[in-house]
Motif scaffolding. Structure first.
Motif, PDB file in Angstrom:
ATOM      1  N   LEU A  23      14.922  -0.069  -8.335  1.00 32.65           N
ATOM      2  CA  LEU A  23      14.066  -1.095  -7.742  1.00 32.65           C
ATOM      3  C   LEU A  23      12.689  -0.995  -8.393  1.00 32.65           C
ATOM      4  CD1 LEU A  23      13.745  -3.264  -5.520  1.00 32.65           C
ATOM      5  CD2 LEU A  23      13.054  -1.429  -3.959  1.00 32.65           C
ATOM      6  N   LEU A  24      12.232  -2.124  -8.956  1.00 35.32           N
ATOM      7  CA  LEU A  24      10.949  -2.137  -9.661  1.00 35.32           C
ATOM      8  C   LEU A  24      10.009  -3.089  -8.944  1.00 35.32           C
ATOM      9  CD1 LEU A  24      12.505  -2.523 -13.215  1.00 35.32           C
ATOM     10  CD2 LEU A  24      11.705  -0.403 -12.176  1.00 35.32           C
ATOM     11  N   LEU A  25       8.797  -2.629  -8.655  1.00 38.22           N
ATOM     12  CA  LEU A  25       7.844  -3.472  -7.933  1.00 38.22           C
ATOM     13  C   LEU A  25       6.530  -3.540  -8.692  1.00 38.22           C
ATOM     14  CD1 LEU A  25       9.237  -1.243  -5.670  1.00 38.22           C
ATOM     15  CD2 LEU A  25       8.557  -3.133  -4.213  1.00 38.22           C
ATOM     16  N   ASP A  26       6.100  -4.762  -9.001  1.00 39.78           N
ATOM     17  CA  ASP A  26       4.877  -4.964  -9.761  1.00 39.78           C
ATOM     18  C   ASP A  26       3.736  -5.305  -8.803  1.00 39.78           C
ATOM     19  OD1 ASP A  26       2.980  -5.418 -11.648  1.00 39.78           O
ATOM     20  OD2 ASP A  26       3.839  -7.295 -12.387  1.00 39.78           O
ATOM     21  N   GLU A  27       2.845  -4.371  -8.557  1.00 42.98           N
ATOM     22  CA  GLU A  27       1.728  -4.551  -7.620  1.00 42.98           C
ATOM     23  C   GLU A  27       2.221  -5.274  -6.365  1.00 42.98           C
ATOM     24  OE1 GLU A  27      -1.815  -4.158  -8.230  1.00 42.98           O
ATOM     25  OE2 GLU A  27      -1.852  -3.665 -10.344  1.00 42.98           O
ATOM     26  N   PRO A  28       3.200  -4.692  -5.676  1.00 43.48           N
ATOM     27  CA  PRO A  28       3.864  -5.448  -4.608  1.00 43.48           C
ATOM     28  C   PRO A  28       2.945  -5.818  -3.447  1.00 43.48           C
ATOM     29  CG  PRO A  28       4.498  -3.141  -4.536  1.00 43.48           C
ATOM     30  CD  PRO A  28       3.724  -3.333  -5.798  1.00 43.48           C
ATOM     31  N   PHE A  29       1.867  -5.077  -3.270  1.00 40.51           N
ATOM     32  CA  PHE A  29       1.016  -5.364  -2.120  1.00 40.51           C
ATOM     33  C   PHE A  29      -0.319  -5.965  -2.541  1.00 40.51           C
ATOM     34  CE2 PHE A  29       3.279  -1.239  -1.422  1.00 40.51           C
ATOM     35  CZ  PHE A  29       4.363  -1.790  -0.765  1.00 40.51           C
ATOM     36  N   GLY A  30      -0.418  -6.317  -3.818  1.00 40.04           N
ATOM     37  CA  GLY A  30      -1.696  -6.757  -4.383  1.00 40.04           C
ATOM     38  C   GLY A  30      -2.245  -8.015  -3.751  1.00 40.04           C
ATOM     39  N   ALA A  31      -1.358  -8.933  -3.319  1.00 43.88           N
ATOM     40  CA  ALA A  31      -1.845 -10.215  -2.817  1.00 43.88           C
ATOM     41  C   ALA A  31      -1.977 -10.223  -1.297  1.00 43.88           C
ATOM     42  CB  ALA A  31      -0.894 -11.323  -3.264  1.00 43.88           C
ATOM     43  N   LEU A  32      -1.857  -9.047  -0.674  1.00 42.44           N
ATOM     44  CA  LEU A  32      -1.849  -9.014   0.797  1.00 42.44           C
ATOM     45  C   LEU A  32      -3.151  -8.430   1.331  1.00 42.44           C
ATOM     46  CD1 LEU A  32       1.749  -7.583   1.069  1.00 42.44           C
ATOM     47  CD2 LEU A  32       1.061  -9.955   1.380  1.00 42.44           C
ATOM     48  N   ASP A  33      -3.460  -8.743   2.581  1.00 41.99           N
ATOM     49  CA  ASP A  33      -4.691  -8.192   3.136  1.00 41.99           C
ATOM     50  C   ASP A  33      -4.464  -6.748   3.586  1.00 41.99           C
ATOM     51  OD1 ASP A  33      -4.025  -8.088   5.997  1.00 41.99           O
ATOM     52  OD2 ASP A  33      -3.905 -10.256   5.786  1.00 41.99           O
ATOM     53  N   ALA A  34      -5.576  -6.043   3.853  1.00 41.13           N
ATOM     54  CA  ALA A  34      -5.540  -4.585   3.990  1.00 41.13           C
ATOM     55  C   ALA A  34      -4.577  -4.095   5.071  1.00 41.13           C
ATOM     56  CB  ALA A  34      -6.946  -4.076   4.258  1.00 41.13           C
ATOM     57  N   THR A  35      -4.551  -4.764   6.219  1.00 43.31           N
ATOM     58  CA  THR A  35      -3.700  -4.291   7.316  1.00 43.31           C
ATOM     59  C   THR A  35      -2.224  -4.434   6.972  1.00 43.31           C
ATOM     60  OG1 THR A  35      -5.068  -5.956   8.395  1.00 43.31           O
ATOM     61  CG2 THR A  35      -4.155  -4.239   9.783  1.00 43.31           C
ATOM     62  N   VAL A  36      -1.876  -5.628   6.469  1.00 37.94           N
ATOM     63  CA  VAL A  36      -0.483  -5.894   6.108  1.00 37.94           C
ATOM     64  C   VAL A  36      -0.045  -4.932   5.016  1.00 37.94           C
ATOM     65  CG1 VAL A  36       1.100  -7.627   5.240  1.00 37.94           C
ATOM     66  CG2 VAL A  36      -0.786  -8.319   6.694  1.00 37.94           C
ATOM     67  N   ARG A  37      -0.956  -4.706   4.085  1.00 37.32           N
ATOM     68  CA  ARG A  37      -0.685  -3.823   2.964  1.00 37.32           C
ATOM     69  C   ARG A  37      -0.291  -2.432   3.454  1.00 37.32           C
ATOM     70  NH1 ARG A  37      -4.799  -3.323  -1.993  1.00 37.32           N
ATOM     71  NH2 ARG A  37      -4.796  -5.556  -1.709  1.00 37.32           N
ATOM     72  N   THR A  40      13.120   4.147  -7.257  1.00 35.32           N
ATOM     73  CA  THR A  40      12.123   3.086  -7.123  1.00 35.32           C
ATOM     74  C   THR A  40      10.894   3.405  -7.962  1.00 35.32           C
ATOM     75  OG1 THR A  40      12.863   2.705  -4.855  1.00 35.32           O
ATOM     76  CG2 THR A  40      10.713   1.805  -5.449  1.00 35.32           C
ATOM     77  N   ILE A  41      10.433   2.379  -8.705  1.00 34.76           N
ATOM     78  CA  ILE A  41       9.204   2.542  -9.484  1.00 34.76           C
ATOM     79  C   ILE A  41       8.275   1.409  -9.098  1.00 34.76           C
ATOM     80  CG2 ILE A  41       8.205   2.705 -11.798  1.00 34.76           C
ATOM     81  CD1 ILE A  41      11.019   3.348 -12.818  1.00 34.76           C
ATOM     82  N   PHE A  42       7.060   1.722  -8.722  1.00 35.95           N
ATOM     83  CA  PHE A  42       6.120   0.631  -8.443  1.00 35.95           C
ATOM     84  C   PHE A  42       4.817   0.826  -9.187  1.00 35.95           C
ATOM     85  CE2 PHE A  42       2.943   2.251  -5.394  1.00 35.95           C
ATOM     86  CZ  PHE A  42       3.526   3.460  -5.022  1.00 35.95           C
ATOM     87  N   VAL A  43       4.228  -0.339  -9.531  1.00 39.05           N
ATOM     88  CA  VAL A  43       2.988  -0.365 -10.286  1.00 39.05           C
ATOM     89  C   VAL A  43       1.849  -0.626  -9.321  1.00 39.05           C
ATOM     90  CG1 VAL A  43       1.672  -1.947 -11.744  1.00 39.05           C
ATOM     91  CG2 VAL A  43       3.815  -1.013 -12.572  1.00 39.05           C
TER      92      VAL A  43
END
Lengths: 344, 287
Positions: free
Chosen positions: A158-172, A190-193
Motif C-alpha cells: 500500500l503506497l500513500l502519497d501525502e495522504p493527509f496533506g489536504a486535510l485539516d489538523a484534527t481530521v489528520r 505500507t509506505i507513505f510519503v
C-alpha cells in the motif's frame, strides 16, 4: 511482501529527482518517506507504484524484478493526496472498481464484490455511505474511500502519497491513528510519503529521510531523532537550536556556548541542541546565562525563547510542574545536557 | 409625496427574487439579460407564433403537417442528428489530440477548427458542393463505390457536419484539460487497462460537456440554411430542408404557412434541447 530498491536514479529534464537510492523494506512494515519538497520522496513512491520508470537501478518485489512492469500489473494500492476518486461513481462503485475491471477467471462474482465492499466500508468506518457520491463527503471521508478502494484489490503493498496533506489538523490526527489501525489489521506492507516529521515519527515503524534525491538516514523514529546521521537529519527531524561555531580539540565553542564534541575534526562546525536538552542549572554553578524573552505554554512544557549574553537566540523547554520561578526579562542559568555536533 | 409615504420601511422590503448577497449587480445583470432576451429572442418568436395563430387550427395543421413539410422535418432533424453524432465522435478525438499531445503546427490545426464558425456559410456550401459533386475531387473518389453525395440527403449531412465540428471540440477541450492525471493513474494502479480507463473513467467525466457540444451542433444543424441549400439539390420530398421550405412559402407570399412550419420547428427544437438539458443536469449532478 519485501521490497528492495537498488541504486534507483531518475531525473526530470536536467533536474535529478533520485540520485541512486537504495532501500530495503521488510514484509508488513510501515515505512515513512520523509523529506522537504523536492527531495525526491514522491518520485520514489511513484517509481515503486510503476507510475514513474527509473533510468537506472532496480526495484524488486519479493526478489522479483518489477522495474519495467506496468502499474496495472504490479498489484499495488496507491492513495493520492487529492483523493483522485471517480466522481461519477458512488462510494461503493469506487471501492469495487479494482475488482470490476478484472477479466476472466480472476473476476469475482457480484456477491463477492459486494461483500468485499461492505467489509472495506466497515474497515474504514464508512458503513452506510456506500450509496453516496464523493462530492457528498467531507475531505476525511473521501480519503477513507480512497484507502478502501486501494485495499480492495488486496494489494501486495500500500503506497500513500501525502495522504493527509489536504486535510485539516484534527481530521489528520484521527486519520493517522486510523491508518495505523488498518495497517495492523491487514498487515499489508505500507509506505507513505510525508513532509510532516511529526506524522512520520508518530506513525511509522521506520523512517527514511530523503534530501536532494539521496537517502540521508533510515531508522526507527527514536534512532533518527536521537542519533541523527548528519546535520540535515538533525535539523529536519525534531526541533533544535542550530548554532554555528568552531571545534578545537574535541570541544565545540560559539561565544558562551561550549559543548564537548568528541571525534569531530577541528574547524568550522554546527551544533544542534534540542530545547528539552537545556536544563535548569543552579545559580553560580557555571551554567549558561540566558535572558528570557518570551514564555509560551505548549502542553506539558513551557517554551522559553531566550538570549545569551552575546545575543544568540536559544529555545528551551522546561517542565510546567511546579512553575518556572522566573518571568520574561529575568535571567536564568542553564546547562547543556547534550548536543549533536557535525563538522562542516 | 404619497409615493414616498407608501414605500415600506427599508428593513421590511423583501422583493420576490432578491436575497441579501455579497455579490453586487443582481438587478442590473438580470435586467439586461431579460431586456436582451426579450428584444432579440422572445419578441420575434412571439411575432412568429402570432402570425401562425392567424390561421384556423385546420389551416395551421394542413400547413404545418403537409406531406412535403413532414419530409422536410425528417430531413432537417435527421441530418442534423446524424451530423451532430459524427461531430461528437470526431470532435472528441480532435479535442483529445489537441489536449494530450504536442505536435508540429498544433497552433495552425487549432485555428483551422474554428474556421467553420467564421466562414460565410454560403461559401462553405458552394465549396462542399463542388468537391462532392460527381466530378469533384471527393465526389469522383466515392463514385465508383456507388455513392452520390452532392444533391442528395447525404450532402446535407456533409454540410452540417462541417458547420458543427467546432462545437464539440471547443466544449470538450477545456473539461479534458482539467481532468487530472491522478484519476487515470488511480485507475491504472487498480489494474484497469487503457480501454477500461477510457470507457469507465474518462468518458463519463466528459459526458456532460460532450452532450453540450452535441446539443449545440445539433441545434446549429437544425437551423442551418446557407451552406445546405447549395449542396442539397433541394428536391421536394427528397432533399429539401425545412428552413428552405419556409423561404419557399415566403416567396409565394404564404406568410401564415411559413409561420406554421417555423412554429412547429421551434416547438420540436425546444423540446429536444430541453430534454438534452435535463440529461445534462442529471449527469452534472452526479459529477
Amino acid at each position: 511482501m519485501t521490497i528492495s530498491i537498488q541504486s534507483v536514479a531518475k531525473s526530470f529534464g536536467r533536474f535529478p529527482a533520485l540520485n541512486g537510492v537504495s532501500l530495503e523494506i521488510a514484509d508488513g512494515e510501515l515505512l515513512a518517506l520523509l523529506g522537504p519538497s523536492g527531495s525526491g520522496k514522491t518520485t520514489l513512491l511513484r517509481a515503486i507504484a510503476g507510475l514513474e520508470f527509473p533510468e537506472a537501478g532496480q526495484i524488486l518485489f519479493d526478489g522479483q524484478d518489477m522495474t519495467q512492469v506496468s502499474a496495472a500489473a504490479r498489484r499495488v494500492g496507491f492513495v493520492f493526496q487529492q483523493y483522485a476518486l471517480f466522481r461519477h461513481m458512488t462510494v461503493a462503485r469506487n471501492i469495487a472498481f479494482g475488482l470490476e475491471v478484472r477479466k476472466g477467471a480472476g473476476k469475482p462474482s457480484k456477491a463477492v464484490i459486494q461483500d468485499r465492499v461492505e467489509h472495506l466500508l466497515k474497515l474504514v468506518e464508512l458503513e452506510g455511505l456506500g450509496g453516496r457520491y464523493p462530492s457528498q463527503l467531507s475531505g476525511g471521508q473521501r480519503q477513507r474511500v480512497a484507502l478502501a478502494r486501494a485495499l480492495a484489490v488486496d494489494p501486495s503493498v500500500l503506497l500513500l502519497d501525502e495522504p493527509f496533506g489536504a486535510l485539516d489538523a484534527t481530521v489528520r490526527k484521527s486519520l493517522r491513528k486510523e491508518l495505523r489501525r488498518i495497517h495492523d489489521a491487514t498487515g499489508v506492507t505500507t509506505i507513505f510519503v510525508t513532509h510532516d516529521q511529526e506524522e512520520a515519527l508518530e506513525l511509522a515503524d521506520r523512517v527514511a529521510i530523503l534530501n536532494l534525491g539521496v537517502i540521508q538516514q533510515v531508522g526507527t523514529p527514536a534512532e533518527v531523532h536521537d542519533a541523527p546521521a548528519n546535520a540535515f537529519v538533525c535539523g529536519f527531524v525534531g526541533e533544535a537550536n542550530r548554532i554555528e561555531g568552531e571545534v578545537q580539540a574535541g570541544r565545540f565553542s560559539a561565544g558562551d556556548i561550549v559543548v564537548p564534541a568528541p571525534g569531530v575534526a577541528n574547524g568550522a562546525a554546527t551544533a544542534f541542541i534540542r530545547p528539552h536538552e537545556l536544563t535548569r542549572a543552579k545559580t553560580g554553578a557555571g551554567g549558561l546565562r540566558l535572558t528570557a524573552e518570551r514564555i509560551t505554554p505548549q502542553g506539558p512544557v513551557l517554551h522559553v525563547e531566550a538570549r545569551t549574553a552575546d545575543g544568540r537566540r536559544l529555545e528551551a523547554a522546561f517542565a510546567r510542574a511546579g512553575g518556572l520561578g522566573f518571568g520574561v526579562g529575568d535571567q536564568v542559568e542553564v546547562a547543556v545536557e547534550r548536543a549533536h555536533v557535525f563538522g562542516a | 409625496m404619497t409615493s414616498i409615504a407608501e414605500r415600506p420601511p427599508a428593513g421590511v422590503r423583501r422583493p420576490l427574487f432578491r436575497r441579501r448577497s455579497a455579490i453586487p449587480g443582481f438587478g442590473l445583470t438580470l435586467g439586461v439579460t431579460l431586456a436582451i432576451l426579450s428584444t432579440v429572442v422572445l419578441i420575434p418568436l412571439f411575432a412568429v407564433a402570432l402570425k401562425a395563430g392567424q390561421q384556423s387550427p385546420a389551416e395551421f395543421l394542413a400547413d404545418a403537417f403537409s406531406q412535403r413539410a413532414m419530409a422536410a422535418y425528417r430531413l432537417s432533424f435527421g441530418a442534423a442528428f446524424i451530423a451532430a453524432a459524427i461531430n461528437a465522435l470526431f470532435g472528441l478525438v480532435t479535442a483529445w489530440a489537441l489536449v494530450r499531445y504536442e505536435f508540429p503546427f498544433k497552433g495552425l490545426v487549432n485555428a483551422i477548427i474554428d474556421l467553420p464558425f467564421a466562414l460565410p456559410t454560403a461559401v462553405a456550401g458552394i465549396a462542399l458542393a463542388s468537391l462532392y459533386a460527381e466530378n469533384g475531387w471527393v465526389g469522383a473518389l466515392v463514385k465508383p463505390l456507388g455513392w452520390k453525395v452532392a444533391y442528395t440527403p447525404l450532402g446535407v449531412v456533409v454540410a452540417l457536419a462541417f458547420i458543427g465540428l467546432p462545437f464539440v471540440v471547443r466544449t470538450v477541450e477545456p473539461v479534458l484539460r482539467d481532468l487530472s492525471a491522478d484519476v487515470e493513474e488511480a485507475a491504472a494502479s487498480l489494474g484497469a487497462n487503457r480501454l477500461q480507463t477510457l470507457v469507465r473513467v474518462i468518458l463519463p467525466a466528459l459526458a456532460p460537456a460532450w452532450l453540450t457540444g452535441f446539443a449545440l451542433a445539433f441545434a446549429r444543424g437544425i437551423g442551418e440554411y446557407g451552406s445546405v441549400i447549395f449542396i442539397a439539390g433541394n428536391m421536394p420530398y427528397k432533399s429539401e430542408i425545412a428552413p428552405l421550405l419556409i423561404i419557399i412559402e415566403l416567396e409565394e407570399y404564404k406568410y401564415a404557412g411559413a409561420a406554421a412550419i417555423a412554429v412547429t420547428m421551434l416547438g420540436a427544437s425546444f423540446l429536444m434541447l430541453f430534454v438534452i438539458n435535463l440529461i445534462q443536469a442529471w449527469a452534472r449532478r452526479r459529477a
